[in-house]
Design an enzyme around this catalytic site. Structure first.
Site, PDB file in Angstrom:
ATOM      1  N   ASP A  17       0.878  -1.211   0.018  1.00 54.85           N
ATOM      2  CA  ASP A  17       0.048   0.023   0.101  1.00 54.85           C
ATOM      3  C   ASP A  17       0.750   1.125  -0.063  1.00 54.85           C
ATOM      4  O   ASP A  17       1.872   1.261   0.882  1.00 54.85           O
ATOM      5  CB  ASP A  17      -1.086  -0.075   1.410  1.00 54.85           C
ATOM      6  CG  ASP A  17      -2.102   0.808   1.079  1.00 54.85           C
ATOM      7  OD1 ASP A  17      -3.199   0.514   0.839  1.00 54.85           O
ATOM      8  OD2 ASP A  17      -1.744   2.185   1.115  1.00 54.85           O
ATOM      9  N   ILE A  18       0.426   2.061  -0.724  1.00 49.33           N
ATOM     10  CA  ILE A  18       1.502   3.385  -0.982  1.00 49.33           C
ATOM     11  C   ILE A  18       1.221   4.303   0.396  1.00 49.33           C
ATOM     12  O   ILE A  18       2.211   5.217   0.502  1.00 49.33           O
ATOM     13  CB  ILE A  18       0.926   4.407  -2.232  1.00 49.33           C
ATOM     14  CG1 ILE A  18       1.610   5.284  -2.513  1.00 49.33           C
ATOM     15  CG2 ILE A  18      -0.535   5.019  -1.862  1.00 49.33           C
ATOM     16  CD1 ILE A  18       1.629   5.832  -4.048  1.00 49.33           C
ATOM     17  N   ASN A  44     -12.878  -3.658   2.378  1.00 51.61           N
ATOM     18  CA  ASN A  44     -13.860  -2.495   2.485  1.00 51.61           C
ATOM     19  C   ASN A  44     -14.903  -2.555   1.353  1.00 51.61           C
ATOM     20  O   ASN A  44     -14.459  -2.865   0.149  1.00 51.61           O
ATOM     21  CB  ASN A  44     -13.009  -1.104   2.253  1.00 51.61           C
ATOM     22  CG  ASN A  44     -12.405  -0.901   3.661  1.00 51.61           C
ATOM     23  OD1 ASN A  44     -12.763  -1.253   4.804  1.00 51.61           O
ATOM     24  ND2 ASN A  44     -11.317  -0.326   3.509  1.00 51.61           N
ATOM     25  N   GLY A  52     -14.957   3.165   3.751  1.00 51.47           N
ATOM     26  CA  GLY A  52     -13.699   3.822   3.148  1.00 51.47           C
ATOM     27  C   GLY A  52     -13.065   3.262   1.955  1.00 51.47           C
ATOM     28  O   GLY A  52     -12.161   3.579   1.222  1.00 51.47           O
ATOM     29  N   HIS A 104     -10.042  -5.145  -3.515  1.00 52.04           N
ATOM     30  CA  HIS A 104      -8.609  -5.443  -2.614  1.00 52.04           C
ATOM     31  C   HIS A 104      -8.664  -5.951  -1.548  1.00 52.04           C
ATOM     32  O   HIS A 104      -9.232  -5.424  -0.704  1.00 52.04           O
ATOM     33  CB  HIS A 104      -7.782  -4.106  -3.023  1.00 52.04           C
ATOM     34  CG  HIS A 104      -8.631  -2.910  -2.588  1.00 52.04           C
ATOM     35  ND1 HIS A 104      -9.631  -2.468  -3.253  1.00 52.04           N
ATOM     36  CD2 HIS A 104      -8.463  -2.485  -1.374  1.00 52.04           C
ATOM     37  CE1 HIS A 104      -9.997  -1.316  -2.655  1.00 52.04           C
ATOM     38  NE2 HIS A 104      -9.473  -1.305  -1.490  1.00 52.04           N
ATOM     39  N   LEU A 105      -7.878  -7.109  -0.975  1.00 51.80           N
ATOM     40  CA  LEU A 105      -7.913  -7.481   0.254  1.00 51.80           C
ATOM     41  C   LEU A 105      -6.525  -6.833   0.951  1.00 51.80           C
ATOM     42  O   LEU A 105      -5.485  -6.947   0.483  1.00 51.80           O
ATOM     43  CB  LEU A 105      -7.562  -9.109   0.315  1.00 51.80           C
ATOM     44  CG  LEU A 105      -7.548  -9.790   1.551  1.00 51.80           C
ATOM     45  CD1 LEU A 105      -8.673  -9.704   2.233  1.00 51.80           C
ATOM     46  CD2 LEU A 105      -6.881 -11.115   1.545  1.00 51.80           C
ATOM     47  N   HIS A 106      -6.964  -6.021   2.083  1.00 51.96           N
ATOM     48  CA  HIS A 106      -6.069  -5.251   2.900  1.00 51.96           C
ATOM     49  C   HIS A 106      -5.413  -6.425   3.874  1.00 51.96           C
ATOM     50  O   HIS A 106      -6.022  -7.396   4.627  1.00 51.96           O
ATOM     51  CB  HIS A 106      -6.427  -4.486   3.834  1.00 51.96           C
ATOM     52  CG  HIS A 106      -7.019  -3.020   3.003  1.00 51.96           C
ATOM     53  ND1 HIS A 106      -6.428  -1.968   2.944  1.00 51.96           N
ATOM     54  CD2 HIS A 106      -8.155  -2.649   2.411  1.00 51.96           C
ATOM     55  CE1 HIS A 106      -6.819  -0.933   2.124  1.00 51.96           C
ATOM     56  NE2 HIS A 106      -7.953  -1.441   1.943  1.00 51.96           N
TER      57      HIS A 106
HETATM   58  P1  5GP Z   1      -9.692   1.237   0.155  1.00 53.83           P
HETATM   59  O1  5GP Z   1      -9.712   2.746   0.981  1.00 53.83           O
HETATM   60  O2  5GP Z   1     -10.407   1.562  -1.283  1.00 53.83           O
HETATM   61  O3  5GP Z   1     -10.189  -0.050   1.054  1.00 53.83           O
HETATM   62  O4  5GP Z   1      -8.156   0.937  -0.194  1.00 53.83           O
HETATM   63  C1  5GP Z   1      -7.377   1.356  -1.288  1.00 53.83           C
HETATM   64  C2  5GP Z   1      -6.083   1.568  -0.747  1.00 53.83           C
HETATM   65  O5  5GP Z   1      -5.138   1.925  -2.081  1.00 53.83           O
HETATM   66  C3  5GP Z   1      -5.596   2.717   0.257  1.00 53.83           C
HETATM   67  O6  5GP Z   1      -5.063   1.827   1.526  1.00 53.83           O
HETATM   68  C4  5GP Z   1      -4.539   3.616  -0.691  1.00 53.83           C
HETATM   69  O7  5GP Z   1      -3.573   4.036   0.216  1.00 53.83           O
HETATM   70  C5  5GP Z   1      -3.948   2.686  -1.626  1.00 53.83           C
HETATM   71  N1  5GP Z   1      -3.602   3.356  -2.674  1.00 53.83           N
HETATM   72  C6  5GP Z   1      -4.109   4.263  -3.482  1.00 53.83           C
HETATM   73  N2  5GP Z   1      -3.375   4.794  -4.585  1.00 53.83           N
HETATM   74  C7  5GP Z   1      -2.516   3.849  -4.406  1.00 53.83           C
HETATM   75  C8  5GP Z   1      -1.188   3.614  -5.450  1.00 53.83           C
HETATM   76  O8  5GP Z   1      -1.373   4.466  -6.585  1.00 53.83           O
HETATM   77  N3  5GP Z   1      -0.456   2.640  -5.168  1.00 53.83           N
HETATM   78  C9  5GP Z   1      -0.613   1.793  -4.065  1.00 53.83           C
HETATM   79  N4  5GP Z   1       0.243   0.653  -4.199  1.00 53.83           N
HETATM   80  N5  5GP Z   1      -1.330   2.125  -3.104  1.00 53.83           N
HETATM   81  C10 5GP Z   1      -2.496   2.865  -3.481  1.00 53.83           C
END
Ligand code: 5GP
Ligand code: ZN
Length: 121
Positions: free
Chosen positions: A30-31, A87, A93, A100-102
């Protein structure tokens, strides 16, 4: 899907730090990590969320969970434990509508479910 961030990462059009690749899945860091280990596992195919993936291809949802476990083992956090998060929808969020699975771990995580925003005071 052309304007999908995670489709573009899967295609190699946007760089990411990949930690695992399989025939049908990709895992990358995650970035904006929320824990010492914070990896996202995605199917190569575009599905909006966990439920739509489960309906379309339940085996692929299971692959995401197994990949999450493999990532946790590779990171050395399978012993102490880790958290898997899916999510779904804006109030959860979810900001990227490619499932995507965190995989979160590497420290003691607070108990889930704390609301943020106006309702939290
Ligand atoms: P969500 O909030 O949809 O459950 O998770 C999306 C995740 O993607 C967030 O934790 C966010 O930090 C990550 N993310 C967003 N843009 C990028 C990116 O360009 N590269 C990476 N590696 N992660 C990203
Ligand atoms: Zn996508």
């Amino acid at each position: 899907v052309a304007d999908c961030l995670f489709c573009r990462i899967v295609a190699g059009e946007i760089p990411a730090t990949l930690v695992r690749r399989t025939e049908r899945t990709v895992a990358f860091r995650d970035i904006a990590p929320q824990a010492p280990t914070h990896v996202l596992v995605v199917p190569r195919a575009h599905h909006e969320n966990a439920a739509s993936l489960a309906a379309a291809d339940p085996g692929l949802l299971a692959e995401l969970v197994l990949d999450g476990a493999a990532v946790a083992a590779a990171e050395g956090i399978d012993g102490p434990g880790y958290r898997l998060v899916l999510n779904t929808g804006p109030e959860s969020g979810q900001t990227v509508f490619h499932v995507h699975l965190h995989v979160l771990g590497g420290t003691a995580l607070g108990h889930f479910g704390a609301p943020t925003g106006p309702a939290a005071g």
